[in-house]
Design a protein around this motif. Structure first.
Motif, mmCIF file in Angstrom:
data_model
loop_
_atom_site.group_PDB
_atom_site.id
_atom_site.type_symbol
_atom_site.label_atom_id
_atom_site.label_comp_id
_atom_site.label_asym_id
_atom_site.label_seq_id
_atom_site.Cartn_x
_atom_site.Cartn_y
_atom_site.Cartn_z
ATOM 1 N N ASP A 269 11.223 4.463 0.382
ATOM 2 C CA ASP A 269 9.875 4.175 -0.211
ATOM 3 C C ASP A 269 9.325 3.742 1.124
ATOM 4 O OD1 ASP A 269 10.612 3.510 -2.498
ATOM 5 O OD2 ASP A 269 10.691 1.735 -2.928
ATOM 6 N N GLU B 274 1.006 1.192 -7.027
ATOM 7 C CA GLU B 274 2.517 2.471 -6.821
ATOM 8 C C GLU B 274 2.258 3.507 -6.913
ATOM 9 O OE1 GLU B 274 5.328 1.151 -9.814
ATOM 10 O OE2 GLU B 274 5.756 -1.076 -8.691
ATOM 11 N N PRO C 224 4.006 7.042 -7.752
ATOM 12 C CA PRO C 224 5.531 7.600 -7.759
ATOM 13 C C PRO C 224 5.565 8.774 -6.691
ATOM 14 C CG PRO C 224 4.342 8.195 -9.918
ATOM 15 C CD PRO C 224 3.830 6.842 -8.565
ATOM 16 N N TYR D 256 8.628 5.458 -4.138
ATOM 17 C CA TYR D 256 7.319 5.205 -4.359
ATOM 18 C C TYR D 256 6.399 5.140 -2.663
ATOM 19 C CZ TYR D 256 8.172 4.309 -9.514
ATOM 20 O OH TYR D 256 8.721 4.449 -10.466
#
Length: 368
Positions: free
Chosen positions: A165, A208, A210, A216
């Motif tokens: 992430d 967030e 994606p 993310y």
């Protein structure tokens, strides 16, 4: 029932308390659910009327968000303002990220005169980061507003995240959400999903975004840095400390015993040395006033909020007193007023620089 979130700032939507974060009138909620464009009232007013509403988030809320970064295996993209590095450093970030890789992004490169070489700025940012205990894996210079180097930034993020992430962090007013919008637009073609503004404190909760591999990008709220010049000015005068166009340097010939007032926001005293030119790098509309050092205190007391404005009369009540910092320089040096700009000194000089209490003044090797 699933909680609904504003697609502008990420805050949970609620329809009960007009004064609380996330408020949305019931009719606007129904329309937003219908169209898929659900904004809280605050973001709606900001997007359509450039009208900002303060929402209180405690320092503990910000600290909890930073701790969540440290608890994750992630690439941390730390956005700083090239024009105001000192005012855009997150205190203690090295401790919070807990060993995660940091990609340092210097935003607002379009503000600097074109004669400034990218390599010099990158080296300077790296040195400043090291002083703060940060060891970035790389430095990228961008202009979120003009979408400069966005593809390069995306490539660097992909190179260094290694399937992890990504957390994008920064203090208020560095252009972080504008940068995220530019990244989203580059990747998907969608425009202006995240609310952006000059005003401190726009993003209210993690947003967030994606990625294709299930990871993310998280856009986090801007951390409030109490020593930013922007916090002492009203919306009308924010332009003076957040320039939007390339800075045009102005040179003033000063004898020792002369003073240069940077509107009423700061002051530069030439105490001793031969007559020389001092070059100011500030917003093009910031008024500068040259006067004698003798009587400069009285001049400021008489004219601040009037001839010496900003700050305006309305801002004076909350504007901190100016604090004096004395320096002796021997070669080409920039005297930096954090969040406002800098004055280049070309020859040996003894000088004093004044800035609002809490706002940093520092010396650096001249970058031009």
């Amino acid at each position: 029932m699933e909680r609904l979130h504003c697609i502008g700032c990420g805050i949970a939507i609620q329809t009960e308390d007009k004064e609380a974060a996330g408020f949305t009138p019931k009719a606007a909620l129904d329309k937003g659910l219908e169209t898929g464009n659900l904004y809280c009232q605050r973001c709606f007013r900001l997007r359509h009327y450039n009208d900002i509403t303060d929402v209180q988030l405690s320092d503990d809320d910000f600290l909890n968000l930073l701790h969540s970064v440290g608890d994750s295996q992630a690439l941390v993209v730390n956005v700083v303002d090239i024009f105001d590095f000192n005012g855009s450093v997150i205190p203690g970030l090295a401790r919070f990220v807990a060993g995660n890789d940091i990609l340092l992004v210097g935003n607002k490169k379009d503000i600097l005169p074109k004669s400034v070489k990218d390599s010099k700025i990158s080296q300077w940012l790296t040195e400043r980061a090291h002083e703060e205990g940060l060891r970035p894996v790389d430095v990228v210079l961008t202009s979120a507003k003009n979408k400069q180097a966005i593809k390069d930034l995306i490539d660097k993020i992909e190179q260094y995240r290694k399937g992890r992430d990504v957390y994008v962090v920064g203090v208020t007013n560095v252009g972080k959400s504008t940068l995220i919008n530019a990244i989203i637009q580059e990747i998907t073609g969608d425009k202006d999903l995240i609310t952006t503004s000059r005003f401190p404190g726009t993003t209210l909760d993690k947003i967030e975004i994606p990625l294709d591999d299930g990871s993310y990008i998280f856009d986090t709220p801007g951390i409030i840095h109490r020593h930013q010049m922007a916090h002492y000015l009203t919306a009308k005068n924010l332009n003076y400390v957040s320039p939007k166009k390339e800075i045009k340097p102005k040179t003033y010939q000063l004898n020792s015993g002369q003073t240069l007032f940077l509107a009423g926001l700061a002051r530069f005293d030439y105490l001793a040395g031969d007559k020389q030119g001092f070059t100011g790098f500030f917003d093009n509309n910031l008024p500068l006033h040259r006067t004698k050092l003798a009587g400069a205190d009285e001049f400021y007391a008489k004219h601040k909020g009037d001839l010496l404005a900003p700050p305006s009369q309305a801002e004076l009540a909350d504007f901190p007193p100016l604090v004096r910092h004395e320096f002796t320089v021997s070669d080409k040096t920039d005297v930096v007023f954090s969040g406002l700009g800098w004055i280049r000194v070309s020859q040996p000089a003894r000088l004093a620089a004044w800035a609002p209490e809490g706002v940093g003044v520092m010396l650096r090797r001249a970058i031009i």
